[in-house]
Scaffold this motif. Structure first.
Motif, PDB file in Angstrom:
ATOM      1  N   UNK A  41       1.105  -1.381  -0.128  1.00  7.09           N
ATOM      2  CA  UNK A  41       0.042   0.082   0.144  1.00  7.09           C
ATOM      3  C   UNK A  41       0.645   1.617  -0.169  1.00  7.09           C
ATOM      4  N   UNK A  42       1.672   1.029   0.498  1.00 10.31           N
ATOM      5  CA  UNK A  42       2.744   2.809   0.921  1.00 10.31           C
ATOM      6  C   UNK A  42       3.906   2.905  -0.022  1.00 10.31           C
ATOM      7  N   UNK A  43       3.945   1.746  -0.609  1.00  3.96           N
ATOM      8  CA  UNK A  43       4.311   1.338  -2.236  1.00  3.96           C
ATOM      9  C   UNK A  43       3.776   2.328  -3.259  1.00  3.96           C
ATOM     10  N   UNK A  44       2.316   1.939  -3.611  1.00  2.00           N
ATOM     11  CA  UNK A  44       1.469   1.986  -4.049  1.00  2.00           C
ATOM     12  C   UNK A  44       1.163   3.857  -4.083  1.00  2.00           C
ATOM     13  N   UNK A  45       1.247   3.789  -2.762  1.00  2.03           N
ATOM     14  CA  UNK A  45       0.771   5.554  -2.625  1.00  2.03           C
ATOM     15  C   UNK A  45       1.962   6.536  -2.921  1.00  2.03           C
TER      16      UNK A  45
END
Length: 244
Positions: A41-45
């Motif tokens: 999720x953090x990488x997608x953000x």
């Protein structure tokens, strides 16, 4: 696996650089590994932030080019392509993520306050308590089997809505989304509508039905409830095209 290897694997997943078998295995890990899910999720953000920055840079470049000798439409295309290529990305015609992959990263069971069950007929009260006990122990298979063996579908309306949600979640946890969907559809106009809509969105993503997932996204956004922020980001992922 060390941190660097894990980050590399996450980037390969996001950038569609895995083989079908590797991608399937990684998606299965996402369903059970909460830490891995959070890192994805953090990488997608982070990627979303890079794309927003790229768009701003492209607009700035286009504004700076006004009044030059290059035809406007050529300037526009050149600027956008230049910026996107500069960060290693370019837009294609296929979707970047399958709904199942988004489901694996974002599915979570809502917190459901259970009803007390007063006023239930004795037989229903007995089944209701058995379902509650099994749900609290995460014995989802027990709930699904009880529902099917005792033909509880015929008595479903007599159960508290919270218990009906427990049954729906039990089917989802047993990878029987097609059985959960009609149960959840009957609950979208109840006091638990937000939870039912969220679970329906998850069902549609798990069954890879992008169109129905997007329709449910619009419904959740219109209601502006507790899942609004998460659903808005899921919508972006469902619509995002593949970058290569």
């Amino acid at each position: 696996m060390d941190k660097q290897q894990l980050e590399q694997q996450i980037d390969q997943f996001i950038n569609n650089e895995m083989s079908p078998a590797e991608r399937r295995d990684f998606s299965q890990k996402l369903e059970t590994d909460k830490n891995l899910k959070q890192q994805v999720k953090l990488r997608m953000l982070l990627i979303e932030g890079e794309l927003i920055r790229a768009e701003k840079e492209a607009r700035t470049a286009m504004e700076a080019s006004k009044g030059g000798y290059i035809r406007p439409w050529i300037t526009t295309v050149a600027c956008v392509v230049f910026v996107l290529v500069g960060i290693g990305l370019y837009v294609g015609n296929s979707y970047r993520y399958t709904p199942q992959e988004i489901y694996a990263a974002y599915y979570e069971v809502p917190i459901i306050e259970r009803a007390r069950g007063e006023g239930l007929a004795d037989e229903i009260a007995l089944y209701n308590q058995q379902i509650i006990n099994a749900y609290e122990k995460q014995q989802y298979k027990v709930i699904a089997e009880l529902y099917q063996k005792k033909n509880l579908f015929d008595m479903l309306d007599t159960f508290p809505v919270s218990t009906q949600l427990y049954i729906s979640i039990a089917f989802m946890e047993q990878k029987k989304e097609q059985e959960a969907i009609p149960l959840l559809l009957s609950l979208i106009d109840t006091q638990y509508k937000e939870e039912a809509e969220w679970l329906l969105l998850c069902c549609y993503m798990k069954t890879n039905d992008r169109n129905k997932a997007l329709q449910m996204v619009e419904r959740i956004k219109d209601n502006n409830g507790i899942y609004m922020q998460k659903t808005t980001f899921i919508e972006q992922l469902l619509k995002e095209k593949k970058w290569f």
